[in-house]
Design a protein around this motif. Sequence first.
Motif: not given
Length: 184
Positions: A48-52
Amino acid sequence: EVVKGTMNAMIANTEKAVGRRLASVPDGTWRDARYVSGALPDDLKPYRFELSVTKRGSKLRFSNKGTDPAVGSFNVVPGVMRAAILHAALPLLAYDQYLCGAGVLRCIEFEPELGTITSAVHPSAVSTSLGTACAVNQAQYLLGKMLGAAPDQRGNVVGASSLHTHVYTQMFGVDQSGNPYANF
């Protein structure tokens, strides 16, 4: 003195231009999550790659919280994550500011979660290929989502594309004279 004065003026002008563009975007938080495999040879496990991004006033705060821990060789260091975000923000928020990254950076804060794929720390292996491609691509999509929330900014959204080792920014639109253009 003249050179430094010009540089400071460019930085201040870029910060103001980005602030004006961000003023039309509603405050809020946008997220993008994606899964990528191939951290190791024959590795099919999705990571998982998460960016906010949280927008408040004329400031953007980016976080990679939720990204899987560093694994294999497609990790990147926090500076690469920061550079990937700036790479996406320049053409989207400062397209008419002579690529003045310092002015854009005055509007951005970074909250890297260390030890993750997009903010690896020693002794994690790092690379310049898949992890960087994913970080740039994800930042472009995320900023596009955010700008899409403001009707007057939707025309500035770009398409983002990536293959295993290729990332490019696609810019299409109409120039100031009404002529169509495309740039890769």
